[in-house]
Design an enzyme around this catalytic site. Structure first.
Site, PDB file in Angstrom:
ATOM      1  N   VAL A 252       0.880  -1.166   0.000  1.00  0.00           N
ATOM      2  CA  VAL A 252       0.000   0.000   0.000  1.00  0.00           C
ATOM      3  C   VAL A 252       0.912   1.208   0.000  1.00  0.00           C
ATOM      4  O   VAL A 252       1.663   1.430   0.953  1.00  0.00           O
ATOM      5  CB  VAL A 252      -0.914  -0.008   1.245  1.00  0.00           C
ATOM      6  N   HIS A 253       0.913   1.953  -1.096  1.00  0.00           N
ATOM      7  CA  HIS A 253       1.910   3.013  -1.292  1.00  0.00           C
ATOM      8  C   HIS A 253       1.226   4.371  -1.346  1.00  0.00           C
ATOM      9  O   HIS A 253       0.239   4.545  -2.041  1.00  0.00           O
ATOM     10  CB  HIS A 253       2.644   2.759  -2.612  1.00  0.00           C
TER      11      HIS A 253
ATOM     12  N   CYS B  83       4.387   9.909  -3.634  1.00  0.00           N
ATOM     13  CA  CYS B  83       5.492  10.831  -3.392  1.00  0.00           C
ATOM     14  C   CYS B  83       6.021  11.197  -4.760  1.00  0.00           C
ATOM     15  O   CYS B  83       6.908  10.536  -5.293  1.00  0.00           O
ATOM     16  CB  CYS B  83       6.568  10.167  -2.530  1.00  0.00           C
TER      17      CYS B  83
ATOM     18  N   ARG C  14       2.695  12.761   2.850  1.00  0.00           N
ATOM     19  CA  ARG C  14       1.890  12.407   4.038  1.00  0.00           C
ATOM     20  C   ARG C  14       0.570  13.168   4.067  1.00  0.00           C
ATOM     21  O   ARG C  14       0.090  13.603   5.114  1.00  0.00           O
ATOM     22  CB  ARG C  14       2.669  12.692   5.327  1.00  0.00           C
TER      23      ARG C  14
ATOM     24  N   ASP D 275       2.012  13.673  10.485  1.00  0.00           N
ATOM     25  CA  ASP D 275       1.507  12.876   9.371  1.00  0.00           C
ATOM     26  C   ASP D 275       0.005  13.117   9.274  1.00  0.00           C
ATOM     27  O   ASP D 275      -0.685  13.119  10.287  1.00  0.00           O
ATOM     28  CB  ASP D 275       1.791  11.393   9.672  1.00  0.00           C
TER      29      ASP D 275
ATOM     30  N   ARG E  69      -1.920  11.370   6.889  1.00  0.00           N
ATOM     31  CA  ARG E  69      -2.463  10.354   5.996  1.00  0.00           C
ATOM     32  C   ARG E  69      -3.594   9.554   6.625  1.00  0.00           C
ATOM     33  O   ARG E  69      -4.491   9.103   5.966  1.00  0.00           O
ATOM     34  CB  ARG E  69      -1.360   9.398   5.538  1.00  0.00           C
TER      35      ARG E  69
HETATM   36 ZN   LIG Z   1       9.129  10.102  -0.690  1.00  0.00          ZN
END
Ligand SMILES: [Zn+2]
Length: 424
Positions: free
Chosen positions: A249-250, A253, A297, A335, A337
């Protein structure tokens, strides 16, 4: 320029009374019964901007791209009346229905029926309701230099089935727009629905008045990015716990994923996961990369780049012990996210077991396991794939509880400046 040559103001093309959505438009909107077992009982999600009486959600389709659609209308390039011709657009692979689709708390941020609206709601579409897919599923070849390199080094072997001689990997991919069931989202975050609605209204500068005026509307199409799935092997195997599933799970970025920045491990982790997914498929398993648009994030790139400068200019240089503190100074949080909604897509796919999770994030692991999915082995990034400037990030994360099979750096180690300076 003479008055005659002045183009008519763009707004003139959409002139007339303003269509307020903050009060009910009539009784023609089909109800949404979130978590109902069939598409017919659940009802369609209708975010049309043309026929107010049909709307049964807050917001509109396409996530953040809805704003570009507004620009296209304002510029006179797009007719407000345009309806998508869905001929030949149906999914290449049918996903589900899975038992999780009928649990109103298992999936709260995706419309599980979003890929098949043309079939499931064909009668209503024929009757004039503007019902649009929120999920699309197609096939692709993905070609990455890291995969070609893995072939050259003998780590991967083309088989003509999952991986071609030229280095192309064969995938099924799905694009998914967010569809939020507000009562369920509130429960995930442990707040009341009223507080959630009020925060969404106020923190977007009052973008969606219905959040506070229309408690009868429980579904919100938020103006944010969605996610993309890449499946290596058969998508039908994802829900079979007897077939080995390798998954990552990415979170997006762009700086690393696309442009190759070496300050973090995002792209190396992603390509390592793709390599593991291909190997898994070749072993008779299936691989999955779920890619979420949560840049930096979920703080966005402006905040992210401000933090980079703050890290590299601070007294003592870029050190792991200040890694999270510098983000918090700028953003107010470490963060944003919040992995609470992330497992939804796994439940949409019917996943019950992830045999190999390619991730070191304890937040992702906790969210997945907490949602009732078993995780077998956790696969971390090999040390030789970590760029030198990204050592700060890796040390900070492992010290903060991210998974590592190796040693966790101590306080002295974290104080050492390991990041490059801004002028280097
Ligand atoms: Zn990165």
């Amino acid at each position: 320029m003479s008055a005659d040559a002045t183009p008519a103001p763009a707004v003139a093309r959409t002139a007339g009374h303003i269509r307020l959505t903050s009060h009910t438009g009539g009784l023609d909107a089909p109800p949404i019964v979130w978590g109902a077992a069939t598409a017919a009982e659940r009802g369609p999600v209708i975010g049309t901007t043309t026929t107010r009486a049909h709307r049964n959600v807050i917001g509109t389709h396409s996530g953040s791209y809805g704003v570009y659609r507004a620009l296209a209308v304002a510029a006179g390039a797009l007719s407000r009346q345009h309806r998508a011709d869905l001929t030949n657009t149906s999914p290449t692979d049918l996903i589900g229905p899975h038992p999780q689709w009928a649990d109103p708390d298992a999936i709260v941020s995706i419309d599980p029926w979003g890929a098949t609206v043309a079939d499931a709601f064909g009668d209503q579409i024929a009757a004039g309701y503007d019902i649009r897919p929120t999920i699309a599923v197609t096939k692709a070849h993905v070609i990455l230099p890291e995969i070609a390199d893995a072939i050259a080094r003998g780590r991967l072997r083309p088989d003509g089935r999952f991986l071609l001689d030229g280095g192309a990997a064969l995938v099924t991919k799905a694009a998914i727009e967010p569809v939020w069931y507000l009562p369920g989202v509130a429960r995930r975050f442990g707040c009341t629905e009223t507080d959630l609605r009020r925060a969404l209204f106020e923190e977007t500068g009052g973008m969606y008045p219905e959040l506070v005026t229309r408690s009868d509307l429980e579904v919100f199409l938020p103006p944010i990015g969605g996610q993309t799935l890449y499946v290596f092997g058969s998508p039908a195997d994802l829900s079979n716990p007897d077939v080995e599933l390798t998954a990552r799970v990415h979170d997006e970025c762009n700086g690393s994923d696309v442009f190759g920045s070496d300050i973090c491990t995002c792209r190396p982790y992603l390509t390592h996961a793709i390599e593991e997914c291909i190997l898994g498929a070749q072993r008779g398993g299936v691989g999955l990369v779920a890619y979420s648009r949560k840049e930096g994030r979920a703080l966005g790139e402006v905040t992210k780049f401000l933090v980079y400068n703050a890290r590299k200019r601070q007294l003592g240089g870029d050190t792991a012990d200040q890694y999270f503190a510098r983000t918090e100074c700028v953003a107010g949080v470490q963060d944003m996210r919040f992995q609470e909604l992330m497992p939804d897509v796994l439940h949409w796919l019917g996943i019950r077991t992830i045999h190999r999770l390619v991730s070191m994030s304890n937040m992702k692991y906790d969210a997945i396991v907490g949602s009732g999915i078993d995780v077998g082995v956790r696969v971390n990034i090999p040390d030789d794939l970590i760029p030198a400037d990204a050592r700060v990030e890796i040390d900070a994360k492992t010290a903060a509880g991210y998974f590592t099979p190796g040693p966790v750096p101590d306080a002295d180690e974290l104080k050492k400046a390991k990041g490059r300076g801004l002028d280097a």
